[in-house]
Design a protein around this motif. Structure first.
Motif, mmCIF file in Angstrom:
data_model
loop_
_atom_site.group_PDB
_atom_site.id
_atom_site.type_symbol
_atom_site.label_atom_id
_atom_site.label_comp_id
_atom_site.label_asym_id
_atom_site.label_seq_id
_atom_site.Cartn_x
_atom_site.Cartn_y
_atom_site.Cartn_z
ATOM 1 N N ASP A 159 0.813 -1.223 0.000
ATOM 2 C CA ASP A 159 0.000 0.000 0.000
ATOM 3 C C ASP A 159 0.846 1.272 0.000
ATOM 4 O O ASP A 159 0.369 2.325 0.415
ATOM 5 N N ARG A 160 2.108 1.159 -0.408
ATOM 6 C CA ARG A 160 3.036 2.302 -0.496
ATOM 7 C C ARG A 160 3.142 3.052 0.828
ATOM 8 O O ARG A 160 3.254 4.259 0.868
ATOM 9 N N ARG A 161 3.143 2.316 1.933
ATOM 10 C CA ARG A 161 3.213 2.932 3.257
ATOM 11 C C ARG A 161 4.032 2.060 4.192
ATOM 12 O O ARG A 161 4.016 0.838 4.082
ATOM 13 N N LEU A 162 4.749 2.719 5.101
ATOM 14 C CA LEU A 162 5.538 2.018 6.113
ATOM 15 C C LEU A 162 5.510 2.813 7.408
ATOM 16 O O LEU A 162 5.506 4.052 7.383
ATOM 17 N N ARG A 163 5.508 2.089 8.522
ATOM 18 C CA ARG A 163 5.698 2.760 9.810
ATOM 19 C C ARG A 163 7.050 3.456 9.771
ATOM 20 O O ARG A 163 8.015 2.924 9.212
ATOM 21 N N SER A 164 7.134 4.615 10.354
ATOM 22 C CA SER A 164 8.384 5.369 10.357
ATOM 23 C C SER A 164 9.520 4.558 10.960
ATOM 24 O O SER A 164 10.649 4.593 10.462
ATOM 25 N N ALA A 222 -1.438 8.696 10.838
ATOM 26 C CA ALA A 222 -1.438 7.803 11.997
ATOM 27 C C ALA A 222 -1.390 6.371 11.490
ATOM 28 O O ALA A 222 -1.995 6.040 10.463
ATOM 29 N N ALA A 223 -0.656 5.554 12.194
ATOM 30 C CA ALA A 223 -0.521 4.154 11.789
ATOM 31 C C ALA A 223 -1.878 3.471 11.805
ATOM 32 O O ALA A 223 -2.688 3.688 12.711
ATOM 33 N N THR A 224 -2.129 2.670 10.794
ATOM 34 C CA THR A 224 -3.385 1.943 10.680
ATOM 35 C C THR A 224 -3.568 1.040 11.897
ATOM 36 O O THR A 224 -2.718 0.207 12.187
ATOM 37 N N GLY A 225 -4.658 1.229 12.631
ATOM 38 C CA GLY A 225 -4.968 0.381 13.769
ATOM 39 C C GLY A 225 -4.129 0.649 15.003
ATOM 40 O O GLY A 225 -4.194 -0.103 15.963
ATOM 41 N N ASP A 226 -3.317 1.726 14.991
ATOM 42 C CA ASP A 226 -2.451 2.006 16.133
ATOM 43 C C ASP A 226 -2.159 3.500 16.170
ATOM 44 O O ASP A 226 -1.399 4.008 15.362
ATOM 45 N N ASN A 227 -2.762 4.200 17.097
ATOM 46 C CA ASN A 227 -2.595 5.648 17.173
ATOM 47 C C ASN A 227 -1.237 6.073 17.733
ATOM 48 O O ASN A 227 -0.913 7.244 17.734
ATOM 49 N N ARG A 228 -0.444 5.120 18.242
ATOM 50 C CA ARG A 228 0.838 5.482 18.846
ATOM 51 C C ARG A 228 1.916 5.747 17.804
ATOM 52 O O ARG A 228 2.871 6.434 18.085
ATOM 53 N N GLY A 229 1.785 5.199 16.627
ATOM 54 C CA GLY A 229 2.829 5.340 15.623
ATOM 55 C C GLY A 229 2.354 6.112 14.405
ATOM 56 O O GLY A 229 1.171 6.395 14.252
ATOM 57 N N ALA A 230 3.320 6.446 13.568
ATOM 58 C CA ALA A 230 3.008 7.152 12.320
ATOM 59 C C ALA A 230 3.527 6.337 11.147
ATOM 60 O O ALA A 230 4.489 5.578 11.281
ATOM 61 N N GLU A 231 2.868 6.520 10.026
ATOM 62 C CA GLU A 231 3.297 5.873 8.791
ATOM 63 C C GLU A 231 3.636 6.935 7.761
ATOM 64 O O GLU A 231 2.967 7.966 7.682
#
Length: 162
Positions: A58-63, A94-103
């Motif tokens: 999906d052209r996305r990665l957690r930082s 915001a990371a999918t399914g997890d508000n603590r991380g960023a993508e």
């Protein structure tokens, strides 16, 4: 092939080999980076980020995963992503399914910049690296690089880890 652990002095041949290797790789990196920036308008750092994101689901990665993938500390990556986001190459969510991380998410503009930069980059790789080596030297260079990469990866492992 490796020296006993107690030996720290380098022979003239070892020191000369090391110096030529370091100088040549730095010259190559500098030449490629300069050519890359001039030909594409993006930095080699931008390219590394865009390439990783283009290959991610999906052209996305957690930082944090992106930082690990390109070998940067998280602070450096965060600052770089901020500059890329201002230029429209990526966006942060915001990371999918997890508000603590960023993508980091590749934008259409980022995908287009990656595509535009690839052909001139490949031409520079050919001119500055591949054309300088015979097929045998290229195979030897790959063997040396793989050996060094594997050696360094082994040194990074935790004690007792296999």
């Amino acid at each position: 092939m490796s020296q006993p652990k107690g030996r720290t002095a380098l022979t003239r041949t070892e020191l000369d080999s090391w110096r030529v290797f370091i100088e040549a790789t730095e010259d190559l990196r500098t030449a490629l980076a300069g050519r890359f920036q001039a030909d594409s308008g993006i930095s080699t750092g931008d390219y590394r980020v865009l390439l990783e994101l283009s290959e991610a689901p999906d052209r996305r990665l957690r930082s944090s995963h992106l930082a690990d993938a390109i070998g940067w500390d998280r602070s450096r990556l965060s600052h770089h992503l901020g500059r890329m986001e201002k230029r429209g190459l990526i966006r942060r969510e915001a990371a999918t399914g997890d508000n603590r991380g960023a993508e980091a998410v590749l934008t259409d503009e980022g995908r287009d910049a990656l595509r535009r930069s690839s052909v001139p980059h490949f031409h520079a790789i050919r001119e500055l690296f591949l054309d300088a080596l015979t097929p045998e030297q290229l195979a030897a260079a790959r063997d040396i690089a793989e050996t060094l990469r594997d050696h360094l990866a082994g040194l990074r492992k935790e004690p007792g880890e296999r």
